[in-house]
Design an enzyme around this catalytic site. Structure first.
Site, short mmCIF file in Angstrom:
data_model
loop_
_atom_site.label_atom_id
_atom_site.label_comp_id
_atom_site.label_asym_id
_atom_site.label_seq_id
_atom_site.Cartn_x
_atom_site.Cartn_y
_atom_site.Cartn_z
N ASP A 182 39.04 4.93 23.75
CA ASP A 182 40.49 4.77 23.19
C ASP A 182 41.37 4.55 24.22
O ASP A 182 41.35 5.10 25.18
CB ASP A 182 40.74 6.29 22.59
CG ASP A 182 42.06 6.25 21.71
OD1 ASP A 182 42.01 5.70 20.53
OD2 ASP A 182 42.97 6.60 22.51
N ASN A 190 53.10 -0.48 21.96
CA ASN A 190 53.80 -1.43 20.87
C ASN A 190 55.28 -1.08 20.86
O ASN A 190 56.12 -2.03 20.61
CB ASN A 190 53.12 -1.19 19.58
CG ASN A 190 51.73 -1.84 19.47
OD1 ASN A 190 51.30 -3.02 19.93
ND2 ASN A 190 50.68 -1.45 18.77
N ASP A 199 48.86 -6.83 21.46
CA ASP A 199 47.74 -7.79 21.09
C ASP A 199 47.07 -8.12 22.46
O ASP A 199 45.86 -8.16 22.31
CB ASP A 199 48.05 -8.68 20.35
CG ASP A 199 48.63 -8.69 18.87
OD1 ASP A 199 48.27 -7.44 18.46
OD2 ASP A 199 49.09 -9.34 18.29
N GLU A 225 43.20 0.83 18.27
CA GLU A 225 43.06 0.62 19.38
C GLU A 225 41.53 1.57 20.20
O GLU A 225 41.45 1.57 21.53
CB GLU A 225 44.01 1.33 20.45
CG GLU A 225 44.25 2.91 20.33
CD GLU A 225 44.97 3.30 19.08
OE1 GLU A 225 45.51 4.42 19.23
OE2 GLU A 225 45.24 2.59 18.20
#
Length: 315
Positions: A182, A190, A199, A225
């Site tokens: 993770d 973000n 991204d 993620e």
């Protein structure tokens, strides 16, 4: 077009599918028309690459004896062999004006003669377009099992692959481990740097994971993620070494845009297959280990053995 990589003879497939020699002195293929017709028909019966090459290998023996052949396509990470390797070989590049379709190498214990090379090149012209169609089919299937953003396997591919590998590992008494990975605090990436940066982080992190594992291992995007890495023939110690390599490699990556520089870290949970495991229990133990890694401060690797010890302490 069939372009030789390691031979003197050459042949070319034009759009009208006529074979023409390059050079006035080049030998022309001496092949029976019914052989070419039969071979062409058989090559149209499958889109599966291994089967296509098996048919080609078996049928060409009527014209040129070869011990084996090897097909390689680096862009698709393909390496397919038929027969056996021998000391002498000749290689050709398969391509049309628009498509590159890989390199094909023929192996034999004795040297190929000039008239045999000419016949091989004539036979190869029947393979070019079936090979193009088979490659397009292969790429379409691969895309269906690939996450479009990161290029890692998707959940459909994970479910199919992990179930098969768990069954094979149990049947043959082999080791199998999984890593649940993770990206720490990814929501902040973000929120603070924008989704385009998010991204890029996901894609580059997936590339980094793939670079850290062996060719027999596989990386899947589990969701958001989170990634799952399947490690074939890896015991707990080996899995932990790979996990630590991934953790350190990702932490060394630097990202930058107009809003500034960014570094990311990962939390990793590791689980190794047990006799009573199925795919769900194996993934669940890796997920529990991941939770412990995040709960313990993130940017660390925790194994399922560590979580078992922690749970016994709590009791």
């Amino acid at each position: 077009m069939v372009s030789p990589l390691h031979s003197n003879g050459r042949a070319q497939l034009r759009e009208e599918k006529a074979v023409t020699s390059i050079g006035d002195l080049a030998l022309k293929p001496d092949l029976r028309p019914e052989l070419l017709l039969k071979l062409s028909g058989k090559l149209q019966t499958t889109l599966e690459l291994s089967q296509l090459l098996e048919i080609f290998f078996e049928e060409i023996q009527q014209a040129v004896l070869v011990d084996g052949l090897t097909f390689a396509h680096s862009a698709n990470n393909l390496l397919i062999s038929q027969g056996k390797n021998s000391p002498h070989s000749v290689s050709y590049r398969l391509q049309t004006q628009q498509d590159y379709m890989g390199d094909l190498t023929f192996h034999r214990s004795t040297r190929f003669r000039e008239h045999e090379l000419a016949n091989l090149e004539g036979l190869l012209t029947t393979l070019v377009y079936p090979m193009r169609n088979a490659l397009r089919y292969y790429e379409a299937l691969a895309a269906a099992f690939r996450d479009p953003l990161t290029g890692a396997g998707n959940r459909v591919a994970l479910d199919k692959t992990l179930s098969r590998e768990v069954e094979l590992a149990k049947r043959h008494g082999q080791q199998l481990s999984v890593l649940m990975i993770d990206l720490d605090h990814f929501k902040q990436v973000n929120d603070e740097f924008g989704h385009s940066m998010g991204d890029k982080v996901l894609k580059d992190a997936a590339d980094c994971m793939t670079a850290c594992i062996r060719q027999t291992d596989m990386c899947f995007r589990y969701g958001g993620e989170e990634f799952l890495v399947m490690l074939s023939s890896a015991d707990q110690a080996g899995a932990l070494r790979i996990a630590e390599r991934i953790r350190m490699s990702i932490s060394d990556m630097t990202f930058e845009n107009a809003k500034g520089k960014l570094q990311v870290t990962t939390s990793i949970g590791c689980a190794t297959l047990r006799g009573i495991d199925n795919t769900d229990s194996l993934v669940q133990r890796a997920d529990t280990a991941l939770y412990e890694a995040k709960h313990g401060g993130r940017n660390r690797v925790i194994s399922d053995a560590d979580t078992a010890f922690t749970e016994s302490e709590r009791v």
